[in-house]
Write a protein that holds these residues in place. Structure first.
Motif, PDB file in Angstrom:
ATOM      1  N   THR A   1     -38.580  31.248 -13.666  1.00 44.03           N
ATOM      2  CA  THR A   1     -37.686  30.581 -14.580  1.00 44.03           C
ATOM      3  C   THR A   1     -37.077  29.298 -14.627  1.00 44.03           C
ATOM      4  O   THR A   1     -36.890  28.598 -15.416  1.00 44.03           O
ATOM      5  N   GLU A   2     -37.003  28.747 -13.308  1.00 46.47           N
ATOM      6  CA  GLU A   2     -36.551  27.608 -12.762  1.00 46.47           C
ATOM      7  C   GLU A   2     -37.212  27.048 -11.525  1.00 46.47           C
ATOM      8  O   GLU A   2     -37.121  27.663 -10.535  1.00 46.47           O
ATOM      9  N   LEU A   3     -37.609  25.949 -11.799  1.00 54.92           N
ATOM     10  CA  LEU A   3     -38.482  25.300 -10.610  1.00 54.92           C
ATOM     11  C   LEU A   3     -37.285  24.679  -9.702  1.00 54.92           C
ATOM     12  O   LEU A   3     -36.724  23.854 -10.099  1.00 54.92           O
ATOM     13  N   PRO A   4     -37.308  24.764  -8.379  1.00 54.16           N
ATOM     14  CA  PRO A   4     -36.309  24.383  -7.731  1.00 54.16           C
ATOM     15  C   PRO A   4     -36.792  22.803  -7.411  1.00 54.16           C
ATOM     16  O   PRO A   4     -37.784  22.342  -7.469  1.00 54.16           O
ATOM     17  N   HIS A   5     -35.503  22.029  -7.238  1.00 57.29           N
ATOM     18  CA  HIS A   5     -35.802  20.453  -6.829  1.00 57.29           C
ATOM     19  C   HIS A   5     -36.447  20.299  -5.569  1.00 57.29           C
ATOM     20  O   HIS A   5     -36.169  20.946  -4.613  1.00 57.29           O
ATOM     21  N   ALA A   6     -37.278  19.549  -5.703  1.00 55.61           N
ATOM     22  CA  ALA A   6     -38.186  19.508  -4.121  1.00 55.61           C
ATOM     23  C   ALA A   6     -38.440  17.858  -4.044  1.00 55.61           C
ATOM     24  O   ALA A   6     -38.571  17.146  -4.791  1.00 55.61           O
ATOM     25  N   LYS A   7     -38.582  17.613  -2.555  1.00 54.54           N
ATOM     26  CA  LYS A   7     -38.751  16.246  -2.406  1.00 54.54           C
ATOM     27  C   LYS A   7     -40.409  15.765  -2.672  1.00 54.54           C
ATOM     28  O   LYS A   7     -41.084  16.768  -2.279  1.00 54.54           O
ATOM     29  N   VAL A   8     -40.710  14.710  -2.952  1.00 61.50           N
ATOM     30  CA  VAL A   8     -42.118  14.131  -2.993  1.00 61.50           C
ATOM     31  C   VAL A   8     -42.324  13.036  -2.009  1.00 61.50           C
ATOM     32  O   VAL A   8     -41.824  12.138  -1.977  1.00 61.50           O
ATOM     33  N   VAL A   9     -43.353  13.305  -1.369  1.00 65.53           N
ATOM     34  CA  VAL A   9     -43.946  12.114  -0.515  1.00 65.53           C
ATOM     35  C   VAL A   9     -45.219  11.762  -0.794  1.00 65.53           C
ATOM     36  O   VAL A   9     -46.127  12.460  -1.062  1.00 65.53           O
ATOM     37  N   VAL A  10     -45.353  10.376  -0.898  1.00 71.55           N
ATOM     38  CA  VAL A  10     -46.747   9.825  -1.370  1.00 71.55           C
ATOM     39  C   VAL A  10     -47.178   8.897  -0.186  1.00 71.55           C
ATOM     40  O   VAL A  10     -46.416   7.930   0.056  1.00 71.55           O
ATOM     41  N   LEU A  11     -48.495   9.339   0.384  1.00 71.44           N
ATOM     42  CA  LEU A  11     -49.048   8.477   1.322  1.00 71.44           C
ATOM     43  C   LEU A  11     -50.497   7.984   0.523  1.00 71.44           C
ATOM     44  O   LEU A  11     -51.425   8.698   0.652  1.00 71.44           O
ATOM     45  N   ASP A  12     -50.416   6.751   0.432  1.00 68.23           N
ATOM     46  CA  ASP A  12     -51.609   6.174  -0.125  1.00 68.23           C
ATOM     47  C   ASP A  12     -52.462   5.409   0.631  1.00 68.23           C
ATOM     48  O   ASP A  12     -51.920   4.256   1.315  1.00 68.23           O
ATOM     49  N   GLY A  13     -53.755   5.966   1.287  1.00 63.95           N
ATOM     50  CA  GLY A  13     -54.250   5.049   2.174  1.00 63.95           C
ATOM     51  C   GLY A  13     -54.730   3.487   1.757  1.00 63.95           C
ATOM     52  O   GLY A  13     -55.346   2.947   2.657  1.00 63.95           O
ATOM     53  N   ILE A  14     -54.953   3.319   0.695  1.00 60.73           N
ATOM     54  CA  ILE A  14     -55.346   1.967   0.151  1.00 60.73           C
ATOM     55  C   ILE A  14     -53.974   1.135   0.311  1.00 60.73           C
ATOM     56  O   ILE A  14     -54.300   0.033   0.654  1.00 60.73           O
ATOM     57  N   THR A  15     -52.675   1.432  -0.089  1.00 60.68           N
ATOM     58  CA  THR A  15     -51.563   0.688  -0.013  1.00 60.68           C
ATOM     59  C   THR A  15     -51.314   0.565   1.353  1.00 60.68           C
ATOM     60  O   THR A  15     -50.811  -0.609   1.738  1.00 60.68           O
ATOM     61  N   SER A  16     -51.303   1.519   2.187  1.00 64.65           N
ATOM     62  CA  SER A  16     -50.818   1.342   3.635  1.00 64.65           C
ATOM     63  C   SER A  16     -52.142   0.701   4.476  1.00 64.65           C
ATOM     64  O   SER A  16     -53.191   0.802   4.208  1.00 64.65           O
ATOM     65  N   SER A  17     -51.421   0.002   5.559  1.00 65.99           N
ATOM     66  CA  SER A  17     -52.414  -0.902   6.295  1.00 65.99           C
ATOM     67  C   SER A  17     -52.179  -0.253   7.709  1.00 65.99           C
ATOM     68  O   SER A  17     -51.112  -0.332   8.331  1.00 65.99           O
ATOM     69  N   PRO A  18     -53.222  -0.020   8.547  1.00 69.89           N
ATOM     70  CA  PRO A  18     -53.178   0.543   9.806  1.00 69.89           C
ATOM     71  C   PRO A  18     -52.701  -0.564  11.039  1.00 69.89           C
ATOM     72  O   PRO A  18     -52.406  -0.251  12.085  1.00 69.89           O
ATOM     73  N   ASN A  19     -52.759  -1.673  10.571  1.00 72.15           N
ATOM     74  CA  ASN A  19     -52.098  -2.807  11.482  1.00 72.15           C
ATOM     75  C   ASN A  19     -51.106  -3.608  10.847  1.00 72.15           C
ATOM     76  O   ASN A  19     -50.992  -4.702  11.535  1.00 72.15           O
ATOM     77  N   GLN A  20     -50.523  -3.205   9.818  1.00 73.97           N
ATOM     78  CA  GLN A  20     -49.412  -4.099   9.177  1.00 73.97           C
ATOM     79  C   GLN A  20     -48.161  -3.040   8.955  1.00 73.97           C
ATOM     80  O   GLN A  20     -48.141  -2.361   7.893  1.00 73.97           O
ATOM     81  N   PRO A  21     -47.307  -3.084   9.941  1.00 70.54           N
ATOM     82  CA  PRO A  21     -46.119  -2.122   9.639  1.00 70.54           C
ATOM     83  C   PRO A  21     -45.207  -2.754   8.437  1.00 70.54           C
ATOM     84  O   PRO A  21     -45.374  -3.631   7.966  1.00 70.54           O
ATOM     85  N   VAL A  22     -44.563  -1.557   7.907  1.00 69.53           N
ATOM     86  CA  VAL A  22     -43.628  -1.948   6.771  1.00 69.53           C
ATOM     87  C   VAL A  22     -42.192  -1.775   7.243  1.00 69.53           C
ATOM     88  O   VAL A  22     -41.913  -1.049   8.202  1.00 69.53           O
ATOM     89  N   VAL A  23     -41.249  -2.554   6.628  1.00 66.43           N
ATOM     90  CA  VAL A  23     -39.953  -2.256   7.021  1.00 66.43           C
ATOM     91  C   VAL A  23     -39.158  -1.679   5.835  1.00 66.43           C
ATOM     92  O   VAL A  23     -39.316  -2.084   4.643  1.00 66.43           O
ATOM     93  N   ARG A  24     -38.387  -0.677   5.869  1.00 68.22           N
ATOM     94  CA  ARG A  24     -37.801   0.117   4.993  1.00 68.22           C
ATOM     95  C   ARG A  24     -36.372   0.352   5.307  1.00 68.22           C
ATOM     96  O   ARG A  24     -36.081   0.705   6.458  1.00 68.22           O
ATOM     97  N   GLU A  25     -35.271  -0.380   4.579  1.00 66.02           N
ATOM     98  CA  GLU A  25     -34.148  -0.552   4.892  1.00 66.02           C
ATOM     99  C   GLU A  25     -33.715  -0.816   6.303  1.00 66.02           C
ATOM    100  O   GLU A  25     -32.839  -0.394   6.941  1.00 66.02           O
ATOM    101  N   GLY A  26     -34.217  -1.927   6.876  1.00 65.67           N
ATOM    102  CA  GLY A  26     -34.365  -2.427   8.101  1.00 65.67           C
ATOM    103  C   GLY A  26     -34.983  -1.753   9.319  1.00 65.67           C
ATOM    104  O   GLY A  26     -35.080  -2.083  10.257  1.00 65.67           O
ATOM    105  N   GLN A  27     -35.735  -0.626   8.648  1.00 67.73           N
ATOM    106  CA  GLN A  27     -36.209   0.378   9.854  1.00 67.73           C
ATOM    107  C   GLN A  27     -38.010  -0.021   9.819  1.00 67.73           C
ATOM    108  O   GLN A  27     -38.336  -0.043   8.727  1.00 67.73           O
ATOM    109  N   THR A  28     -38.462  -0.550  10.903  1.00 64.16           N
ATOM    110  CA  THR A  28     -40.127  -0.879  10.836  1.00 64.16           C
ATOM    111  C   THR A  28     -40.623   0.553  10.991  1.00 64.16           C
ATOM    112  O   THR A  28     -40.549   1.250  12.059  1.00 64.16           O
TER     113      THR A  28
END
Length: 956
Positions: free
Chosen positions: A124-151
């Protein structure tokens, strides 16, 4: 049959109508949606589901996801593995919007088709859930990303950050920094703490294949990433409200390099231990996917159903011309599902074009069809369905979109052979309104192109059959044969169209037709074309028929001027045209008037067969084609032309077809029978020469018999003549006031010379007419000459056969009757004189007997009487001439002519009379002062034996 056009029933979306769509808009990009930068149709959950058709595979997948998130079962890991463009990313977006619903701003009830899935799952009601997206084309294995100051360096670091921000990342911080997998336990803790959750991993192979064996990058190593995937899939089993969806390519080709293939193999192994495979999109489901994306709702479903029913009935009524599957009842359902696009379009795109390396199943179809629909809408297309034959390949945008997926070299194929102002198809239709009215050639060529342009090395059979061609081109209400005729024209004309085993396909390599077209230019009219036509025209005649001789392309000097009936066939450049200049009558007039430099007298013995001026050019073109094919086949046999076996067989078949077409074309071209005539009335002169023209039937198998039929039916030639008609001709033209008889031979000769007189087949017809007229006294009498005002050998009904000669006279009936009466009276007088003579003889005989009884010493007077009587008898006997002989010396040089004159002027006088026995003996004497050599003696003796000489000897 009038069917409502598709444009009045199904209206395209605004971006399709305006042509404002972009290639990127057809490519679902999970990362852009997650980042909030995608276009509205992908970013907005309600709009996304409005334009998304939930296929059976997607429904099952969404059912599994909602059950998993609600803790009611479902699969923990789902692998989406289909061909390139098969809808993997689109399905992930459906899961994304179902779970996130724009951060909860969108109600489930606003997602079209989703409430039914929840109801079926009992949720009757779908619970709220988190969604994680891991895109192999967007991500780089040798290029870190910084999110809110965290590498963040690795996939597992990104996973942890998206689930729990800094707190979540802290669980894997050491593993992220060192590039080593965090292990199953850590991942299980991470996912369990932040569940329910959905992890969407797209293009994972694209990420993993960047790691070289034994090389450490910022994102870890190949082994550490594979270990992470293995640990992740195992951890998800332990969390009942978490689910992982990962997309993998279907084939090694899509995986890219060798390292990509190795990565795909390893990932498939780990996912295969736990995964639930997703059911790919069926072709029928693709119908609805494309329709929803490109069209608004059908605004007149009854009209759409009427169109589809008309097509289904049309296919059933012409079952022999369409594929077997169109005869089944479910084909109507397919038409309805695909409307306003014909199912054959989808079949060709999904079955054939999807085999190409860079053609994406759904995305490629959407891009192509969007351009097609935009152009058709702009061109005000009125077709009831969008069919393979509807594709506007003349449009640059559409053509470029199509050939983009094909190897180099297709642009000239489309432009030259298939569609456009300069295409051969357009030219054919411009000259044949029957084909042009429905664009039969263009529709046929477009259909063949769509069904044959994609080819792969492992393709067993190339091309499409005739039934598929008609399916892609023909509309209800049209004759299927029209498209089959168009196909035959295309095979004859197009440069890049190939055929074999009743299948047809286009190729970038010119077919043998291009070679043939190039060779056609070698042949000239006078040197090559006309002699070739001459030989084939001769072959078209099966004997001379009623003609004594047939002269094909013969000059006037070589057409004899004699008493024989002759058919003269004029060359193609002397043709008869209804729409342009006619050189036939001019050429025929020259032959009729003169034989070379001498005037022609027997003009009524010629009839002409001439070509149709409006068809001559087609005939000459067909001759050039035949000559070209002959030269190609000859070069193949002599190994001068290097072709494969199929092309060699094709050349042989093309030659056979060209020769068959040539025979038909000759009959279609030489279809005018032309005869000279003059109008004349006795005493009023005659008209100039006029030409009667009659068309012969080109479809009859026997040309000779057909000409004879036309001659007889139109009285151009008389093969049987009634005596009454001969009597009328004699009365009008030969019996004058003071001339009551005329030579039969000269009458016959005049019919051969004068164009105002009937044209008889031969002298036998004339002689038969005389014999028929001799059976009565109403038409004419006969005599063998006239002397001192009387007829020699006169007869009204001769008992013997009449021989056509100069001496034979045809006598006017009144004069014949008078002659007959005179003959009767003379006969009576002769009979009376004979009776008196006999009586007198009898009386004289009695007197002689009495005198003999008297004294022998009678008076001298009696002796004188006897002597006188004897003398009278001798004179009577000498007055009857019963024998004739003559001799003549002939000139050895002119002997042939002199003997001919002798026969005509002397011998014929005897042979024409009944009961006369004629003997002719020829004496030849030759003397030589030096003697005759052995060769002459042998030749003369042999020839004399052959000629049945009674004796022939050489003497010393």
């Amino acid at each position: 049959m009038s069917l409502k056009p598709w444009r009045e029933i199904a209206v395209p979306h605004e971006d399709v109508l305006k042509g404002t769509f972009k290639q990127a808009e057809f490519a679902a990009d999970l990362s852009r949606v997650h980042a909030g930068t995608a276009t509205a149709e992908y970013q907005d959950p309600a709009l996304f589901f409005q334009r998304t058709f939930i296929t059976e595979g997607m429904r099952l997948l969404l059912d599994s996801v909602v059950k998993r998130l609600s803790g009611r079962g479902g699969d923990p890991v789902i692998q989406l593995q289909t061909a390139f463009g098969g809808g993997k990313t689109h399905t992930m977006l459906a899961v994304y919007h179902l779970v996130s619903r724009d951060g909860g701003k969108t109600m489930v009830s606003d997602l079209q088709g989703v409430p039914a899935i929840l109801d079926a799952a009992g949720i009757t009601e779908l619970p709220h859930a988190k969604v994680v997206v891991l895109d192999g084309i967007t991500s780089s294995p040798n290029q870190p990303v910084v999110r809110e100051g965290q590498t963040i360096r690795t996939l597992w670091g990104d996973l942890a950050w998206q689930l729990g921000k800094a707190d979540g990342y802290a669980l894997v911080a050491d593993a992220d920094s060192s590039g080593t997998s965090p292990g199953k336990a850590v991942l299980e803790t991470l996912i369990g703490r932040y569940s329910p959750c959905v992890i969407l991993v797209d293009e994972l192979v694209g990420y993993v294949r960047q790691f070289a064996e034994g090389v450490t990058l910022t994102g870890g190593t190949l082994d550490s990433n594979l270990s992470f995937v293995q640990a992740l899939t195992e951890a998800l089993k332990a969390v009942p409200t978490a689910v992982l969806l990962a997309s993998l390519p279907e084939s090694d080709r899509e995986a890219g390099s060798q390292r990509g293939v190795q990565a795909l193999s390893a990932l498939s192994h780990y996912f295969g231990r736990i995964q639930a495979l997703w059911k790919p999109v069926a072709t029928e489901e693709a119908f609805e996917i494309v329709r929803r994306r490109l069209f608004t709702d059908i605004n007149d479903k009854a009209a759409a159903e009427s169109v589809c029913r008309a097509f289904a009935d049309y296919y059933t009524a012409n079952g022999d011309s369409f594929p077997r599957d169109t005869q089944e009842s479910h084909y109507f359902d397919r038409l309805m599902q695909a409307y306003p696009i014909h199912p054959e379009v989808f079949d060709r795109l999904y079955e054939d074009w999807s085999s190409l390396a860079n053609f994406q199943r759904t995305r490629g179809v959407l891009k192509l069809m969007a351009k097609v629909i935009h152009r058709l809408w702009k061109d005000n297309d009125k077709d009831p369905l969008i069919m393979p034959g509807s594709f506007p390949l003349a449009d640059a945008d559409t053509r470029n979109e199509v050939i983009y997926y094909l190897p180099q070299g297709w642009d000239p194929v489309v432009e030259k052979d298939i569609d456009g102002e300069r295409a051969e198809t357009t030219e054919i239709e411009s000259f044949d309104t029957r084909l042009g009215s429905v664009q039969a050639c263009r529709r046929t060529a477009r259909t063949i192109f769509l069904g044959s342009a994609p080819s792969t090395p492992n393709q067993m059979v190339r091309g499409i059959g005739v039934e598929r061609i008609t399916l892609g081109a023909a509309h209800p209400g049209q004759q299927v044969g029209l498209y089959k005729d168009a196909l035959r024209r295309l095979v004859d004309r197009l440069h890049y169209l190939n055929s074999g085993n009743d299948r047809f396909w286009f190729d970038t390599r010119p077919n043998l037709r291009r070679e043939m077209e190039d060779r056609k230019r070698r042949f000239q009219d006078k040197e090559d074309i006309f002699p070739f036509i001459r030989e084939h025209v001769k072959k078209a005649f099966q004997g001379n028929g009623v003609f004594n001789a047939t002269h094909v392309f013969t000059g006037s000097s070589d057409v004899p001027d004699d008493w024989q009936l002759r058919l003269v066939v004029l060359p193609p450049d002397a043709a008869l045209s209804k729409s342009g200049p006619s050189f036939a009558l001019e050429q025929a007039g020259k032959i009729l008037k003169n034989r070379g430099d001498q005037p022609r007298f027997k003009q009524n013995r010629l009839i002409f067969l001439v070509a149709d001026g409006d068809t001559v050019n087609r005939l000459k073109d067909q001759v050039r084609s035949t000559l070209a094919w002959q030269s190609i086949v000859s070069d193949i046999k002599e190994m001068k032309l290097n072709l494969d076996q199929f092309q060699a067989r094709q050349a042989g078949k093309s030659l056979t077809d060209a020769e068959d077409a040539l025979r038909r074309m000759i009959r279609e071209t030489y279809k005018w029978l032309v005869a000279p005539m003059q109008e004349a009335q006795p005493g009023k002169g005659m008209s100039d020469v006029k030409w009667e023209q009659f068309q012969i039937n080109a479809g009859t198998p026997n040309l000779t018999q057909e000409i004879e039929r036309v001659l007889k039916e139109n009285e151009l030639l008389i093969t049987a003549w009634a005596p009454i008609h001969l009597a009328k001709v004699l009365k009008d033209w030969f019996w004058k006031d003071d001339v009551k008889e005329f030579s039969a031979l000269k009458v016959w000769q005049q019919t051969c010379q004068q164009l105002y007189l009937p044209r008889l087949k031969d002298d036998a017809v004339f002689q038969k007419t005389m014999m028929d007229g001799a059976k009565g006294h109403d038409f004419f009498g006969f005599a063998q000459g006239k002397e001192d005002g009387g007829y020699l050998g006169f007869a009204c009904s001769p008992s013997s056969e009449l021989l056509l000669s100069n001496a034979l006279l045809l006598i006017e009936p009144t004069a014949a009757a008078a002659a007959y009466q005179h003959q009767v009276e003379a006969q009576r007088a002769a009979e009376e004189a004979e009776r008196i003579a006999i009586a007198k003889k009898n009386s004289n005989s009695q007197g002689v007997e009495e005198e003999d009884s008297l004294d022998e010493n009678s008076t001298g007077k009696e002796k004188t009487t006897d002597e006188k009587t004897g003398k009278d008898k001798k004179e009577v006997a000498e007055s009857v001439k019963k024998h004739f002989y003559c001799n003549i010396d002939l000139d050895p040089i002119l002997a042939k002519k002199q003997f001919s004159d002798l026969v005509d002027e002397v011998v014929s006088q005897f042979t024409s009379r009944h009961g006369v026995k004629v003997e002719i003996a020829i004496e030849i004497r030759a003397d030589s002062s030096i003697g005759f050599d052995g060769g002459v003696q042998r030749s003369v003796k042999e020839n004399c034996n052959v000629l049945n000489f009674k004796n022939a000897e050489f003497e010393s």
